[in-house]
Design an enzyme around this catalytic site. Sequence first.
Site, PDB file in Angstrom:
ATOM      1  N   GLY A  30       5.988   6.735   5.364  1.00  0.00           N
ATOM      2  CA  GLY A  30       5.959   5.515   6.160  1.00  0.00           C
ATOM      3  C   GLY A  30       4.963   4.493   5.626  1.00  0.00           C
ATOM      4  O   GLY A  30       4.187   4.782   4.698  1.00  0.00           O
ATOM      5  N   SER A  74       4.839   1.546  -1.874  1.00  0.00           N
ATOM      6  CA  SER A  74       6.041   1.407  -2.712  1.00  0.00           C
ATOM      7  C   SER A  74       7.110   0.560  -2.022  1.00  0.00           C
ATOM      8  O   SER A  74       7.988   0.011  -2.681  1.00  0.00           O
ATOM      9  CB  SER A  74       6.602   2.796  -3.020  1.00  0.00           C
ATOM     10  OG  SER A  74       6.862   3.475  -1.804  1.00  0.00           O
ATOM     11  N   GLU A  75       7.032   0.470  -0.682  1.00  0.00           N
ATOM     12  CA  GLU A  75       8.048  -0.307   0.051  1.00  0.00           C
ATOM     13  C   GLU A  75       7.646  -1.773   0.234  1.00  0.00           C
ATOM     14  O   GLU A  75       8.223  -2.482   1.058  1.00  0.00           O
ATOM     15  CB  GLU A  75       8.325   0.317   1.428  1.00  0.00           C
ATOM     16  CG  GLU A  75       8.900   1.722   1.409  1.00  0.00           C
ATOM     17  CD  GLU A  75      10.309   1.835   0.841  1.00  0.00           C
ATOM     18  OE1 GLU A  75      10.852   0.816   0.363  1.00  0.00           O
ATOM     19  OE2 GLU A  75      10.848   2.944   0.859  1.00  0.00           O
ATOM     20  N   HIS A 155      16.891   8.375   5.474  1.00  0.00           N
ATOM     21  CA  HIS A 155      15.513   7.994   5.151  1.00  0.00           C
ATOM     22  C   HIS A 155      14.647   7.875   6.415  1.00  0.00           C
ATOM     23  O   HIS A 155      13.732   8.665   6.593  1.00  0.00           O
ATOM     24  CB  HIS A 155      15.540   6.668   4.355  1.00  0.00           C
ATOM     25  CG  HIS A 155      14.232   6.243   3.799  1.00  0.00           C
ATOM     26  ND1 HIS A 155      14.111   5.395   2.720  1.00  0.00           N
ATOM     27  CD2 HIS A 155      12.958   6.490   4.193  1.00  0.00           C
ATOM     28  CE1 HIS A 155      12.842   5.183   2.449  1.00  0.00           C
ATOM     29  NE2 HIS A 155      12.118   5.840   3.338  1.00  0.00           N
TER      30      HIS A 155
HETATM   31  P1  13P Z   1       4.293   4.715   0.307  1.00  0.00           P
HETATM   32  O1  13P Z   1       3.202   5.787   0.477  1.00  0.00           O
HETATM   33  O2  13P Z   1       4.334   4.202  -1.096  1.00  0.00           O
HETATM   34  O3  13P Z   1       4.141   3.636   1.344  1.00  0.00           O
HETATM   35  O4  13P Z   1       5.706   5.407   0.514  1.00  0.00           O
HETATM   36  C1  13P Z   1       6.025   6.088   1.683  1.00  0.00           C
HETATM   37  C2  13P Z   1       7.460   5.898   2.084  1.00  0.00           C
HETATM   38  O5  13P Z   1       7.787   6.218   3.211  1.00  0.00           O
HETATM   39  C3  13P Z   1       8.457   5.342   1.150  1.00  0.00           C
HETATM   40  O6  13P Z   1       9.622   5.005   1.849  1.00  0.00           O
END
Ligand code: 13P
Length: 211
Positions: A30, A74-75, A155
Amino acid sequence: MNSDVMTARRQVAETGTRLTADGLVLGTAGNISVRVGDLVAISPSSIPYHLVTAEDVSVVDLAGGQVAGLPPSSETPMHLAIYANTDANAVVHHHGLASAAVSTAVSALPPLHYYALQLGGPTRVARYATFGTEELARSVLAALEDRTAALMQNHGAVAHGDTLDRAYDRARLLEWLCNLHIQAHQMGSPRVLSEAELADVTRHKAERAAS
Ligand code: 13P
């Protein structure tokens, strides 16, 4: 760093521990963000929430360029796409078990409860794409049209709001609606609210607000 951005970074750090405490994520799953003008405070990638301080929270500009903190989630493309296309000031993405489960099974969440209206209407499921990609950002954006929340296929869930509290409450409500969906289906074929019944709720709310 202006004080509003520091407040937003603190809020992001605190809300991360809330996501874990509420059982909406495991480990580092998340992410959370808050927009302050042309900057976005966003949870750092892959750091356990209980270790994240306000200074660790990433700050990026609206093009994704890092301004401060640890490397961003990453999001980030999904969060920035939501800010670019809605009036949101905050975004919450979680991997709640019920949301993740229901996201594998339907293309939209049938309205079993009038609380669906609090998310703008029956929630859609964004088509699957690899996490962190522009393709996922586009798919989520399409599912969010006229809605404040969406499921993300195989997801999890995402919600936005004008404040972080509102985005968080919506993200949690979506998990509740998915739990309702699962439990109701365990008993058979649940009755789904009709469009007319939902329109009646909207009318009734407007009448109450006006009186
Ligand atoms: P992050 O730790 O990069 O935020 O990624 C977690 C995630 O839920 C990707 O969908």
